[in-house]
Design a protein around this motif. Structure first.
Motif, short mmCIF file in Angstrom:
data_model
loop_
_atom_site.label_atom_id
_atom_site.label_comp_id
_atom_site.label_asym_id
_atom_site.label_seq_id
_atom_site.Cartn_x
_atom_site.Cartn_y
_atom_site.Cartn_z
N ASN A 53 0.84 -1.21 0.00
CA ASN A 53 0.00 0.00 0.00
C ASN A 53 0.87 1.26 0.00
O ASN A 53 0.92 2.00 0.98
CB ASN A 53 -0.91 0.01 1.23
CG ASN A 53 -1.76 -1.24 1.33
OD1 ASN A 53 -2.79 -1.37 0.70
ND2 ASN A 53 -1.30 -2.19 2.15
N ASN A 54 1.56 1.48 -1.11
CA ASN A 54 2.57 2.54 -1.15
C ASN A 54 2.01 3.93 -0.84
O ASN A 54 2.64 4.71 -0.11
CB ASN A 54 3.26 2.55 -2.51
CG ASN A 54 3.94 1.22 -2.82
OD1 ASN A 54 3.55 0.51 -3.73
ND2 ASN A 54 4.94 0.86 -2.02
N LYS A 55 0.85 4.26 -1.40
CA LYS A 55 0.28 5.58 -1.17
C LYS A 55 -0.04 5.81 0.31
O LYS A 55 0.28 6.86 0.87
CB LYS A 55 -0.98 5.77 -2.02
CG LYS A 55 -0.71 5.90 -3.50
CD LYS A 55 -2.00 6.13 -4.28
CE LYS A 55 -1.71 6.27 -5.78
NZ LYS A 55 -2.97 6.47 -6.56
N LEU A 56 -0.65 4.80 0.95
CA LEU A 56 -0.98 4.92 2.37
C LEU A 56 0.28 4.92 3.24
O LEU A 56 0.36 5.65 4.23
CB LEU A 56 -1.90 3.77 2.79
CG LEU A 56 -3.35 3.84 2.32
CD1 LEU A 56 -4.11 2.58 2.72
CD2 LEU A 56 -4.04 5.07 2.90
N LEU A 57 1.27 4.14 2.84
CA LEU A 57 2.52 4.09 3.60
C LEU A 57 3.25 5.44 3.54
O LEU A 57 3.79 5.92 4.53
CB LEU A 57 3.43 2.98 3.06
CG LEU A 57 3.01 1.55 3.40
CD1 LEU A 57 3.79 0.54 2.56
CD2 LEU A 57 3.20 1.26 4.89
N ILE A 58 3.24 6.05 2.36
CA ILE A 58 3.88 7.36 2.19
C ILE A 58 3.11 8.42 2.97
O ILE A 58 3.70 9.29 3.63
CB ILE A 58 3.97 7.73 0.70
CG1 ILE A 58 4.97 6.81 -0.01
CG2 ILE A 58 4.38 9.19 0.52
CD1 ILE A 58 4.97 6.95 -1.52
N LEU A 59 1.77 8.35 2.91
CA LEU A 59 0.94 9.31 3.64
C LEU A 59 1.16 9.17 5.15
O LEU A 59 1.25 10.18 5.86
CB LEU A 59 -0.54 9.08 3.30
CG LEU A 59 -1.53 10.09 3.90
CD1 LEU A 59 -1.22 11.51 3.42
CD2 LEU A 59 -2.96 9.70 3.53
N ARG A 60 1.26 7.93 5.62
CA ARG A 60 1.53 7.69 7.04
C ARG A 60 2.89 8.26 7.44
O ARG A 60 3.06 8.86 8.49
CB ARG A 60 1.47 6.19 7.34
CG ARG A 60 1.69 5.83 8.82
CD ARG A 60 3.14 5.50 9.11
NE ARG A 60 3.34 5.14 10.50
CZ ARG A 60 3.69 5.98 11.46
NH1 ARG A 60 3.85 7.26 11.18
NH2 ARG A 60 3.89 5.57 12.69
N ALA A 61 3.88 8.04 6.57
CA ALA A 61 5.23 8.53 6.83
C ALA A 61 5.26 10.06 6.87
O ALA A 61 5.90 10.66 7.74
CB ALA A 61 6.19 8.02 5.77
N LEU A 62 4.54 10.70 5.94
CA LEU A 62 4.48 12.16 5.88
C LEU A 62 3.81 12.73 7.13
O LEU A 62 4.33 13.66 7.76
CB LEU A 62 3.73 12.60 4.63
CG LEU A 62 3.48 14.11 4.46
CD1 LEU A 62 4.80 14.87 4.43
CD2 LEU A 62 2.66 14.39 3.21
N ALA A 63 2.65 12.16 7.48
CA ALA A 63 1.92 12.63 8.66
C ALA A 63 2.73 12.38 9.94
O ALA A 63 2.80 13.25 10.82
CB ALA A 63 0.57 11.94 8.75
N GLY A 64 3.37 11.20 10.03
CA GLY A 64 4.15 10.86 11.21
C GLY A 64 5.36 11.74 11.39
O GLY A 64 5.66 12.20 12.49
N THR A 65 6.07 12.00 10.29
CA THR A 65 7.25 12.86 10.35
C THR A 65 6.87 14.29 10.71
O THR A 65 7.56 14.94 11.51
CB THR A 65 8.00 12.85 9.00
OG1 THR A 65 8.38 11.51 8.68
CG2 THR A 65 9.25 13.71 9.05
N SER A 66 5.78 14.78 10.13
CA SER A 66 5.32 16.14 10.44
C SER A 66 4.91 16.25 11.90
O SER A 66 5.24 17.22 12.59
CB SER A 66 4.13 16.50 9.54
OG SER A 66 4.49 16.44 8.18
N SER A 67 4.20 15.23 12.40
CA SER A 67 3.79 15.22 13.80
C SER A 67 4.99 15.22 14.72
O SER A 67 5.05 15.97 15.70
CB SER A 67 2.92 13.97 14.07
OG SER A 67 2.60 13.88 15.44
N MET A 68 5.97 14.38 14.42
CA MET A 68 7.19 14.30 15.22
C MET A 68 7.93 15.64 15.23
O MET A 68 8.40 16.11 16.27
CB MET A 68 8.10 13.20 14.69
CG MET A 68 9.42 13.06 15.41
SD MET A 68 10.35 11.57 14.92
CE MET A 68 10.63 11.87 13.18
#
Length: 273
Positions: A53-68
């Motif tokens: 699920n590349n799109k969801l994985l990238i979206l999760r990574a983007l949201a997680g990095t921004s949150s961090m």
């Protein structure tokens, strides 16, 4: 879970100590340190790191990095115990996202529990004069994005290995933190190098033991223990940085955690009925 929360508290305290190091640089080292462990695990166990699920994985990574990133920024303005407490209202935003994105239904009583937690935030802001407005905005942004992360992971479900999800997160954090650090790089001095290395270690240990905790015990038992992170972190803040917590601080933090624990209790009760 107690080991996990202690590791995360140590990570939070380390970020607070590294106040002279730019935030994006901290994000870079924290992500790079954990990336070493995730990549090693995937390669050792011959697990494909690309995922399905590349799109969801990238979206999760983007949201997680921004949150961090927003959370690490907030720690420079707030006492670390307060920052961690407010970040924990993420389940409220997660519930709101779930209603719109996953079509989940939230019971009225759960909203009342969320209101209790939000009252705690308002008490912190309204009566605790140590609470910086900029820091509050930053940690609220971190909390909103963290709530989005929960929903995305829920959407991914069991179609991806947990370490693949974390690996995407750490890869994205390493690249983004590294690129944004280029023009503002500050070379760490002395023991700062050691603390930057330990950021990734603390983060990875916290993640692994949290996962193990949820795998070996029911959520309603394990999840409330996660809030020990607030106690650990606030204690470190008092003894290491001389942070001051007023009566209103304790009341606000108690309401935030209390409302969220009530929600966990209610959900577990509904699942068992």
């Amino acid at each position: 879970m107690l080991i996990s929360t202690l590791a995360f508290a140590c990570m939070n305290t380390t970020v607070k100590y590294l106040k002279s190091v730019p935030t994006f640089e901290i994000v870079f080292f924290r992500s790079l340190g954990s990336l070493f462990f995730t990549l090693s695990f995937l390669l050792k166990n011959k697990i494909p790191m690309i995922g399905k699920n590349n799109k969801l994985l990238i979206l999760r990574a983007l949201a997680g990095t921004s949150s961090m990133t927003f959370f690490f920024m907030s720690v420079k303005y707030l006492s670390i115990g307060t920052a961690v407490s407010i970040r924990y209202i993420a389940p409220i935003f997660s519930a709101i996202f779930a209603v719109f994105l996953l079509k989940e239904k939230i019971k009225p009583i759960q909203w009342s529990f969320f209101v209790i937690s939000l009252i705690g935030v308002f008490i912190l802001k309204g009566f605790d004069h140590h609470l910086n407005t900029t820091g509050l905005i930053l940690v609220l942004l971190a909390s909103v994005l963290s709530g989005l992360v929960f929903v995305i992971i829920n959407k991914i479900g069991k179609t991806e290995h947990p370490i693949v999800i974390v690996n995407y997160f750490m890869m994205f954090g390493t690249v983004l933190g590294g690129v944004l650090s280029i023009n503002n790089w500050v070379t760490p001095k002395g023991i700062e190098w050691l603390f930057l290395v330990f950021l990734g270690v603390f983060g990875y240990v916290g993640q692994v033991f949290m996962t193990k905790a949820f795998q070996t015990a029911s959520t309603n038992i394990v999840a409330p223990v996660k809030y020990f992170e607030v106690i650990y972190t606030a204690t470190f803040g008092v003894f290491l940085f001389g942070e001051v917590y007023t009566l209103y601080s304790f009341l606000g933090i108690a309401l935030i955690i209390g409302g969220l624990i009530l929600n966990i209790w209610y959900k577990s009760k509904m699942n068992n009925s």
